[in-house]
Design a protein around this motif. Sequence first.
Motif, PDB file in Angstrom:
ATOM      1  N   CYS A   1     -26.127 -53.121   2.082  1.00  0.00           N
ATOM      2  CA  CYS A   1     -27.008 -51.960   2.164  1.00  0.00           C
ATOM      3  C   CYS A   1     -26.140 -50.713   2.049  1.00  0.00           C
ATOM      4  CB  CYS A   1     -27.732 -52.006   3.502  1.00  0.00           C
ATOM      5  SG  CYS A   1     -28.735 -50.575   3.897  1.00  0.00           S
ATOM      6  N   ALA A   2     -26.643 -49.705   1.371  1.00  0.00           N
ATOM      7  CA  ALA A   2     -25.884 -48.472   1.207  1.00  0.00           C
ATOM      8  C   ALA A   2     -26.806 -47.267   1.332  1.00  0.00           C
ATOM      9  CB  ALA A   2     -25.171 -48.456  -0.137  1.00  0.00           C
ATOM     10  N   TYR A   3     -26.200 -46.151   1.711  1.00  0.00           N
ATOM     11  CA  TYR A   3     -26.951 -44.916   1.935  1.00  0.00           C
ATOM     12  C   TYR A   3     -26.152 -43.740   1.399  1.00  0.00           C
ATOM     13  CZ  TYR A   3     -28.484 -40.837   4.709  1.00  0.00           C
ATOM     14  OH  TYR A   3     -28.911 -39.597   5.114  1.00  0.00           O
ATOM     15  N   GLU A   4     -26.880 -42.824   0.790  1.00  0.00           N
ATOM     16  CA  GLU A   4     -26.259 -41.584   0.340  1.00  0.00           C
ATOM     17  C   GLU A   4     -27.269 -40.460   0.530  1.00  0.00           C
ATOM     18  OE1 GLU A   4     -22.885 -40.781  -0.917  1.00  0.00           O
ATOM     19  OE2 GLU A   4     -24.036 -39.093  -0.091  1.00  0.00           O
TER      20      GLU A   4
ATOM     21  N   TYR B   1     -32.384 -38.413   0.575  1.00  0.00           N
ATOM     22  CA  TYR B   1     -31.442 -39.524   0.581  1.00  0.00           C
ATOM     23  C   TYR B   1     -31.879 -40.597  -0.404  1.00  0.00           C
ATOM     24  CZ  TYR B   1     -35.095 -41.920   3.098  1.00  0.00           C
ATOM     25  OH  TYR B   1     -36.304 -42.476   3.441  1.00  0.00           O
ATOM     26  N   CYS B   2     -30.981 -41.514  -0.638  1.00  0.00           N
ATOM     27  CA  CYS B   2     -31.341 -42.754  -1.300  1.00  0.00           C
ATOM     28  C   CYS B   2     -30.713 -43.897  -0.502  1.00  0.00           C
ATOM     29  CB  CYS B   2     -30.902 -42.805  -2.754  1.00  0.00           C
ATOM     30  SG  CYS B   2     -29.149 -42.544  -3.044  1.00  0.00           S
TER      31      CYS B   2
ATOM     32  N   SER C   1     -33.001 -57.237   5.650  1.00  0.00           N
ATOM     33  CA  SER C   1     -33.297 -56.000   6.370  1.00  0.00           C
ATOM     34  C   SER C   1     -32.017 -55.224   6.570  1.00  0.00           C
ATOM     35  CB  SER C   1     -33.925 -56.297   7.735  1.00  0.00           C
ATOM     36  OG  SER C   1     -35.140 -57.002   7.605  1.00  0.00           O
ATOM     37  N   CYS C   2     -32.149 -53.919   6.638  1.00  0.00           N
ATOM     38  CA  CYS C   2     -31.004 -53.049   6.906  1.00  0.00           C
ATOM     39  C   CYS C   2     -31.463 -51.967   7.879  1.00  0.00           C
ATOM     40  CB  CYS C   2     -30.491 -52.425   5.627  1.00  0.00           C
ATOM     41  SG  CYS C   2     -29.238 -51.150   5.877  1.00  0.00           S
ATOM     42  N   ALA C   3     -30.925 -52.010   9.077  1.00  0.00           N
ATOM     43  CA  ALA C   3     -31.268 -51.010  10.083  1.00  0.00           C
ATOM     44  C   ALA C   3     -30.292 -49.847   9.978  1.00  0.00           C
ATOM     45  CB  ALA C   3     -31.224 -51.629  11.473  1.00  0.00           C
ATOM     46  N   ALA C   4     -30.821 -48.667   9.780  1.00  0.00           N
ATOM     47  CA  ALA C   4     -30.002 -47.462   9.669  1.00  0.00           C
ATOM     48  C   ALA C   4     -30.088 -46.658  10.958  1.00  0.00           C
ATOM     49  CB  ALA C   4     -30.461 -46.625   8.489  1.00  0.00           C
ATOM     50  N   SER C   5     -28.971 -46.135  11.393  1.00  0.00           N
ATOM     51  CA  SER C   5     -28.960 -45.274  12.573  1.00  0.00           C
ATOM     52  C   SER C   5     -28.000 -44.123  12.334  1.00  0.00           C
ATOM     53  CB  SER C   5     -28.561 -46.066  13.823  1.00  0.00           C
ATOM     54  OG  SER C   5     -27.272 -46.616  13.673  1.00  0.00           O
ATOM     55  N   GLY C   6     -28.212 -43.051  13.081  1.00  0.00           N
ATOM     56  CA  GLY C   6     -27.368 -41.873  12.914  1.00  0.00           C
ATOM     57  C   GLY C   6     -28.152 -40.728  12.302  1.00  0.00           C
ATOM     58  N   SER C   7     -27.460 -39.878  11.587  1.00  0.00           N
ATOM     59  CA  SER C   7     -28.058 -38.672  11.016  1.00  0.00           C
ATOM     60  C   SER C   7     -28.617 -38.959   9.626  1.00  0.00           C
ATOM     61  CB  SER C   7     -27.021 -37.561  10.955  1.00  0.00           C
ATOM     62  OG  SER C   7     -26.527 -37.260  12.239  1.00  0.00           O
ATOM     63  N   ILE C   8     -29.870 -39.380   9.582  1.00  0.00           N
ATOM     64  CA  ILE C   8     -30.518 -39.666   8.310  1.00  0.00           C
ATOM     65  C   ILE C   8     -31.087 -38.363   7.752  1.00  0.00           C
ATOM     66  CG2 ILE C   8     -32.274 -41.011   7.117  1.00  0.00           C
ATOM     67  CD1 ILE C   8     -30.058 -42.699   8.346  1.00  0.00           C
ATOM     68  N   SER C   9     -30.656 -38.027   6.560  1.00  0.00           N
ATOM     69  CA  SER C   9     -31.087 -36.790   5.930  1.00  0.00           C
ATOM     70  C   SER C   9     -32.519 -36.891   5.431  1.00  0.00           C
ATOM     71  CB  SER C   9     -30.157 -36.464   4.773  1.00  0.00           C
ATOM     72  OG  SER C   9     -30.642 -35.374   4.013  1.00  0.00           O
ATOM     73  N   SER C  10     -33.129 -35.756   5.138  1.00  0.00           N
ATOM     74  CA  SER C  10     -34.473 -35.768   4.556  1.00  0.00           C
ATOM     75  C   SER C  10     -34.421 -36.045   3.058  1.00  0.00           C
ATOM     76  CB  SER C  10     -35.175 -34.436   4.814  1.00  0.00           C
ATOM     77  OG  SER C  10     -34.436 -33.370   4.243  1.00  0.00           O
TER      78      SER C  10
ATOM     79  N   ALA D   1     -31.343 -52.775  -6.125  1.00  0.00           N
ATOM     80  CA  ALA D   1     -32.570 -51.990  -5.987  1.00  0.00           C
ATOM     81  C   ALA D   1     -32.276 -50.756  -5.146  1.00  0.00           C
ATOM     82  CB  ALA D   1     -33.671 -52.811  -5.332  1.00  0.00           C
ATOM     83  N   ARG D   2     -33.026 -49.711  -5.404  1.00  0.00           N
ATOM     84  CA  ARG D   2     -32.810 -48.459  -4.686  1.00  0.00           C
ATOM     85  C   ARG D   2     -34.152 -47.790  -4.429  1.00  0.00           C
ATOM     86  NH1 ARG D   2     -29.552 -43.362  -7.321  1.00  0.00           N
ATOM     87  NH2 ARG D   2     -31.306 -41.953  -6.967  1.00  0.00           N
ATOM     88  N   ILE D   3     -34.241 -47.126  -3.280  1.00  0.00           N
ATOM     89  CA  ILE D   3     -35.421 -46.329  -2.965  1.00  0.00           C
ATOM     90  C   ILE D   3     -34.955 -44.955  -2.528  1.00  0.00           C
ATOM     91  CG2 ILE D   3     -35.537 -47.181  -0.568  1.00  0.00           C
ATOM     92  CD1 ILE D   3     -38.642 -47.017  -0.888  1.00  0.00           C
ATOM     93  N   ASP D   4     -35.608 -43.933  -3.039  1.00  0.00           N
ATOM     94  CA  ASP D   4     -35.251 -42.567  -2.700  1.00  0.00           C
ATOM     95  C   ASP D   4     -36.219 -42.010  -1.652  1.00  0.00           C
ATOM     96  OD1 ASP D   4     -34.164 -41.482  -6.035  1.00  0.00           O
ATOM     97  OD2 ASP D   4     -33.360 -42.955  -4.626  1.00  0.00           O
ATOM     98  N   SER D   5     -35.839 -40.879  -1.085  1.00  0.00           N
ATOM     99  CA  SER D   5     -36.640 -40.288  -0.025  1.00  0.00           C
ATOM    100  C   SER D   5     -38.024 -39.877  -0.503  1.00  0.00           C
ATOM    101  CB  SER D   5     -35.921 -39.093   0.595  1.00  0.00           C
ATOM    102  OG  SER D   5     -35.392 -38.237  -0.398  1.00  0.00           O
ATOM    103  N   ASP D   6     -38.208 -39.719  -1.815  1.00  0.00           N
ATOM    104  CA  ASP D   6     -39.545 -39.383  -2.341  1.00  0.00           C
ATOM    105  C   ASP D   6     -40.366 -40.636  -2.628  1.00  0.00           C
ATOM    106  OD1 ASP D   6     -38.662 -38.659  -5.846  1.00  0.00           O
ATOM    107  OD2 ASP D   6     -38.380 -40.436  -4.604  1.00  0.00           O
ATOM    108  N   GLY D   7     -39.815 -41.805  -2.324  1.00  0.00           N
ATOM    109  CA  GLY D   7     -40.530 -43.063  -2.510  1.00  0.00           C
ATOM    110  C   GLY D   7     -40.300 -43.734  -3.842  1.00  0.00           C
ATOM    111  N   SER D   8     -39.613 -43.082  -4.748  1.00  0.00           N
ATOM    112  CA  SER D   8     -39.363 -43.690  -6.055  1.00  0.00           C
ATOM    113  C   SER D   8     -38.377 -44.845  -5.915  1.00  0.00           C
ATOM    114  CB  SER D   8     -38.838 -42.660  -7.039  1.00  0.00           C
ATOM    115  OG  SER D   8     -37.636 -42.085  -6.568  1.00  0.00           O
ATOM    116  N   THR D   9     -38.548 -45.831  -6.768  1.00  0.00           N
ATOM    117  CA  THR D   9     -37.704 -47.021  -6.712  1.00  0.00           C
ATOM    118  C   THR D   9     -37.147 -47.337  -8.094  1.00  0.00           C
ATOM    119  OG1 THR D   9     -39.619 -48.467  -7.088  1.00  0.00           O
ATOM    120  CG2 THR D   9     -39.013 -48.036  -4.796  1.00  0.00           C
TER     121      THR D   9
END
Length: 128
Positions: free
Chosen positions: A95-98, A32-33, A21-30, A49-57
């Motif tokens: 876990c990573a976020y962009e 993102y991946c 699990s990876c809990a994200a906090s802060g300013s999450i953009s609309s 593995a990666r998931i984008d804000s549109d649900g694609s993986t």
Amino acid sequence: QVRLVESGGGSVQAGGSLRLSCAASGSISSIYCMAWYRGAPEKEREGVARIDSDGSTRYADSVKGRFTISKDNAKDILYLPMDNLKPTDGTMYYCAYEWRPLGVPLPATLSDYDMYYWGKGTLVTVSS
């Protein structure tokens, strides 16, 4: 600013399962991946593995059919259930976020160079 905290690592025998699990906090953009990477500290990390804000993986070939990435958008928690674990899966998982502004495409690959925000990792050990 985004903070990422991983959990769920542990020690299992080959063939076993874990869920990261990876809990994200802060300013999450609309737009993102979020992704899971693995590798030794201070070394180049392999995209898992990666998931984008549109649900694609997307997945690394080595984990297809065994790992499934998902995200709870209400809680901003990223998950990675891992089944049929192999000794070669054992390492640190990060876990990573962009994010991107509207109209700018997300990174095209799973390369770790494209990701700016990182968690500190969680260790997975798989014994044979």
